[in-house]
Design a protein around this motif. Structure first.
Motif, PDB file in Angstrom:
ATOM      1  N   THR A 117       0.737  -0.891  -0.122  1.00  0.00           N
ATOM      2  CA  THR A 117       0.504   0.038  -0.180  1.00  0.00           C
ATOM      3  C   THR A 117       0.850   1.641  -0.210  1.00  0.00           C
ATOM      4  O   THR A 117       0.103   1.942  -0.026  1.00  0.00           O
ATOM      5  N   ASN A 118       2.055   1.325   0.727  1.00  0.00           N
ATOM      6  CA  ASN A 118       2.612   2.718   1.278  1.00  0.00           C
ATOM      7  C   ASN A 118       3.821   2.611  -0.300  1.00  0.00           C
ATOM      8  O   ASN A 118       4.594   3.457  -0.138  1.00  0.00           O
ATOM      9  N   GLY A 119       4.127   1.968  -0.882  1.00  0.00           N
ATOM     10  CA  GLY A 119       4.881   1.626  -1.770  1.00  0.00           C
ATOM     11  C   GLY A 119       6.622   1.072  -1.001  1.00  0.00           C
ATOM     12  O   GLY A 119       6.833   0.812   0.133  1.00  0.00           O
ATOM     13  N   ALA A 120       7.726   2.141  -1.888  1.00  0.00           N
ATOM     14  CA  ALA A 120       8.723   1.611  -1.657  1.00  0.00           C
ATOM     15  C   ALA A 120       9.489   2.624  -0.143  1.00  0.00           C
ATOM     16  O   ALA A 120      10.319   2.065   0.586  1.00  0.00           O
ATOM     17  N   ALA A 121       8.425   3.131  -0.312  1.00  0.00           N
ATOM     18  CA  ALA A 121       8.968   3.481   1.667  1.00  0.00           C
ATOM     19  C   ALA A 121       8.979   2.642   2.668  1.00  0.00           C
ATOM     20  O   ALA A 121       9.512   2.636   3.526  1.00  0.00           O
ATOM     21  N   ASP A 122       8.417   1.179   2.370  1.00  0.00           N
ATOM     22  CA  ASP A 122       8.375   0.538   3.127  1.00  0.00           C
ATOM     23  C   ASP A 122       8.895  -0.558   2.575  1.00  0.00           C
ATOM     24  O   ASP A 122       8.415  -2.003   2.320  1.00  0.00           O
ATOM     25  N   ASN A 123      10.479  -0.659   2.529  1.00  0.00           N
ATOM     26  CA  ASN A 123      10.984  -1.130   1.347  1.00  0.00           C
ATOM     27  C   ASN A 123      11.725  -2.680   2.511  1.00  0.00           C
ATOM     28  O   ASN A 123      11.675  -2.663   3.478  1.00  0.00           O
ATOM     29  N   LEU A 124      11.201  -4.346   2.410  1.00  0.00           N
ATOM     30  CA  LEU A 124      11.382  -4.763   2.994  1.00  0.00           C
ATOM     31  C   LEU A 124      12.663  -5.273   2.981  1.00  0.00           C
ATOM     32  O   LEU A 124      12.580  -6.174   4.110  1.00  0.00           O
ATOM     33  N   LEU A 125      13.144  -5.028   1.693  1.00  0.00           N
ATOM     34  CA  LEU A 125      15.050  -5.686   2.012  1.00  0.00           C
ATOM     35  C   LEU A 125      15.503  -4.756   3.777  1.00  0.00           C
ATOM     36  O   LEU A 125      16.127  -5.065   4.172  1.00  0.00           O
ATOM     37  N   ALA A 126      15.083  -3.683   4.207  1.00  0.00           N
ATOM     38  CA  ALA A 126      15.476  -2.427   5.162  1.00  0.00           C
ATOM     39  C   ALA A 126      14.559  -3.198   6.164  1.00  0.00           C
ATOM     40  O   ALA A 126      15.016  -2.797   6.927  1.00  0.00           O
ATOM     41  N   PHE A 127      13.614  -3.641   6.270  1.00  0.00           N
ATOM     42  CA  PHE A 127      12.929  -3.784   7.146  1.00  0.00           C
ATOM     43  C   PHE A 127      13.774  -5.676   7.759  1.00  0.00           C
ATOM     44  O   PHE A 127      14.157  -6.097   8.945  1.00  0.00           O
ATOM     45  N   TYR A 128      13.743  -6.079   6.429  1.00  0.00           N
ATOM     46  CA  TYR A 128      14.856  -7.794   6.504  1.00  0.00           C
ATOM     47  C   TYR A 128      16.051  -6.959   8.111  1.00  0.00           C
ATOM     48  O   TYR A 128      16.467  -8.437   8.713  1.00  0.00           O
ATOM     49  N   GLN A 129      16.662  -6.624   7.277  1.00  0.00           N
ATOM     50  CA  GLN A 129      17.878  -6.164   8.143  1.00  0.00           C
ATOM     51  C   GLN A 129      18.185  -5.580   9.208  1.00  0.00           C
ATOM     52  O   GLN A 129      18.411  -6.436  10.414  1.00  0.00           O
ATOM     53  N   ASN A 130      16.397  -4.933   9.577  1.00  0.00           N
ATOM     54  CA  ASN A 130      16.438  -4.571  10.754  1.00  0.00           C
ATOM     55  C   ASN A 130      16.054  -5.230  11.899  1.00  0.00           C
ATOM     56  O   ASN A 130      16.030  -5.333  13.011  1.00  0.00           O
ATOM     57  N   VAL A 131      15.114  -6.258  11.110  1.00  0.00           N
ATOM     58  CA  VAL A 131      14.715  -7.854  11.849  1.00  0.00           C
ATOM     59  C   VAL A 131      15.746  -8.542  11.761  1.00  0.00           C
ATOM     60  O   VAL A 131      16.048  -9.257  13.468  1.00  0.00           O
ATOM     61  N   ARG A 132      16.741  -8.954  10.875  1.00  0.00           N
ATOM     62  CA  ARG A 132      17.878  -9.761  11.386  1.00  0.00           C
ATOM     63  C   ARG A 132      19.352  -9.282  12.399  1.00  0.00           C
ATOM     64  O   ARG A 132      19.036 -10.000  13.126  1.00  0.00           O
ATOM     65  N   ALA A 133      19.209  -7.607  12.466  1.00  0.00           N
ATOM     66  CA  ALA A 133      20.067  -6.958  13.483  1.00  0.00           C
ATOM     67  C   ALA A 133      19.292  -7.530  15.206  1.00  0.00           C
ATOM     68  O   ALA A 133      20.773  -7.735  15.984  1.00  0.00           O
ATOM     69  N   ARG A 134      18.224  -6.986  15.442  1.00  0.00           N
ATOM     70  CA  ARG A 134      17.862  -7.161  16.332  1.00  0.00           C
ATOM     71  C   ARG A 134      17.478  -8.774  16.862  1.00  0.00           C
ATOM     72  O   ARG A 134      17.744  -9.168  18.110  1.00  0.00           O
ATOM     73  N   LEU A 135      17.270  -9.750  15.747  1.00  0.00           N
ATOM     74  CA  LEU A 135      17.683 -11.055  16.473  1.00  0.00           C
ATOM     75  C   LEU A 135      18.899 -11.999  16.769  1.00  0.00           C
ATOM     76  O   LEU A 135      19.179 -12.095  17.496  1.00  0.00           O
ATOM     77  N   GLU A 136      19.094 -10.971  15.661  1.00  0.00           N
ATOM     78  CA  GLU A 136      21.466 -11.471  15.813  1.00  0.00           C
ATOM     79  C   GLU A 136      21.547 -11.132  17.478  1.00  0.00           C
ATOM     80  O   GLU A 136      22.577 -11.388  18.125  1.00  0.00           O
ATOM     81  N   ALA A 137      21.444 -10.206  17.666  1.00  0.00           N
ATOM     82  CA  ALA A 137      21.895  -9.433  19.136  1.00  0.00           C
ATOM     83  C   ALA A 137      20.932 -10.094  20.736  1.00  0.00           C
ATOM     84  O   ALA A 137      21.488 -10.057  21.037  1.00  0.00           O
ATOM     85  N   LYS A 138      20.014 -11.011  20.098  1.00  0.00           N
ATOM     86  CA  LYS A 138      19.470 -10.896  21.027  1.00  0.00           C
ATOM     87  C   LYS A 138      20.425 -12.708  21.240  1.00  0.00           C
ATOM     88  O   LYS A 138      20.989 -12.800  20.904  1.00  0.00           O
ATOM     89  N   PRO A 139      20.083 -12.601  22.660  1.00  0.00           N
ATOM     90  CA  PRO A 139      20.735 -14.204  23.309  1.00  0.00           C
ATOM     91  C   PRO A 139      20.441 -15.210  22.835  1.00  0.00           C
ATOM     92  O   PRO A 139      18.455 -15.330  22.630  1.00  0.00           O
ATOM     93  N   GLY A 140      21.000 -15.807  22.290  1.00  0.00           N
ATOM     94  CA  GLY A 140      20.742 -17.037  20.983  1.00  0.00           C
ATOM     95  C   GLY A 140      20.412 -17.414  19.941  1.00  0.00           C
ATOM     96  O   GLY A 140      19.155 -17.654  19.472  1.00  0.00           O
ATOM     97  N   GLY A 141      20.919 -15.874  19.275  1.00  0.00           N
ATOM     98  CA  GLY A 141      20.479 -15.419  18.020  1.00  0.00           C
ATOM     99  C   GLY A 141      20.961 -16.056  17.298  1.00  0.00           C
ATOM    100  O   GLY A 141      21.764 -14.908  16.077  1.00  0.00           O
ATOM    101  N   LYS A 142      21.555 -16.970  17.086  1.00  0.00           N
ATOM    102  CA  LYS A 142      22.466 -17.877  15.774  1.00  0.00           C
ATOM    103  C   LYS A 142      22.132 -18.077  14.934  1.00  0.00           C
ATOM    104  O   LYS A 142      20.347 -18.882  14.818  1.00  0.00           O
ATOM    105  N   VAL A 143      22.138 -18.383  13.257  1.00  0.00           N
ATOM    106  CA  VAL A 143      21.787 -18.957  12.884  1.00  0.00           C
ATOM    107  C   VAL A 143      21.173 -20.603  12.976  1.00  0.00           C
ATOM    108  O   VAL A 143      22.205 -21.642  13.760  1.00  0.00           O
ATOM    109  N   GLN A 144      20.430 -20.571  12.602  1.00  0.00           N
ATOM    110  CA  GLN A 144      19.671 -21.902  12.635  1.00  0.00           C
ATOM    111  C   GLN A 144      20.583 -22.873  11.379  1.00  0.00           C
ATOM    112  O   GLN A 144      20.407 -22.612  10.697  1.00  0.00           O
TER     113      GLN A 144
END
Length: 144
Positions: A117-144
């Protein structure tokens, strides 16, 4: 259910001659597909003047949000683990499919809905990079 939607996304991508493999890199291809879908939704047929046409467009966005949200969520789940649940959305009074990863909650279908609905302003890659950074920073945030 969301795994089934993710499989639908893989099949749908093949119609665009795109092969998806649930890798982080595949999200770049998904971003391009979502950009095309956004353009189609914005510049589709004649302007929506009737309620039924608007409702049809909303149903299409909802369906695409589930399908591509399933794929996005499965990329996250396959990398970081987690499980799908249905929970109340924090910023609203409705239930939504949620991916719980080590106590973190991700709402992939909501993200895809915003992207469509919002277009490129809600870029999926930027969102994923943010999610990945937050999950990697959590204890136990290792790759499966």
């Amino acid at each position: 259910m969301m795994q089934s939607y993710a499989e639908d996304a893989v099949r749908m991508a093949r119609e665009f001659r795109v092969e998806l493999d649930y890798s982080e890199q595949s999200l770049e291809q998904v971003e391009h597909l979502l950009d095309e879908l956004h353009e189609e939704l914005q510049n589709g047929p004649a302007p929506k003047t009737s309620q039924s046409a608007e409702r049809s467009s909303n149903q299409q966005v909802d369906e695409m949000s589930r399908i591509w949200g399933g794929y996005l969520g499965e990329v996250v789940r396959r990398r970081f683990g987690g499980e799908w649940t249905i929970e109340k959305y924090p910023a609203g009074d409705f239930l939504i499919v949620t991916l719980n990863v080590n106590g973190a909650k991700v709402f992939p279908a909501m993200k895809i809905h915003k992207r469509l609905t919002n277009g490129a302003a809600d870029n999926l890659l930027a969102f994923y990079q943010n999610v990945r950074a937050r999950l990697e920073a959590k204890p136990g945030g290792k790759v499966q």
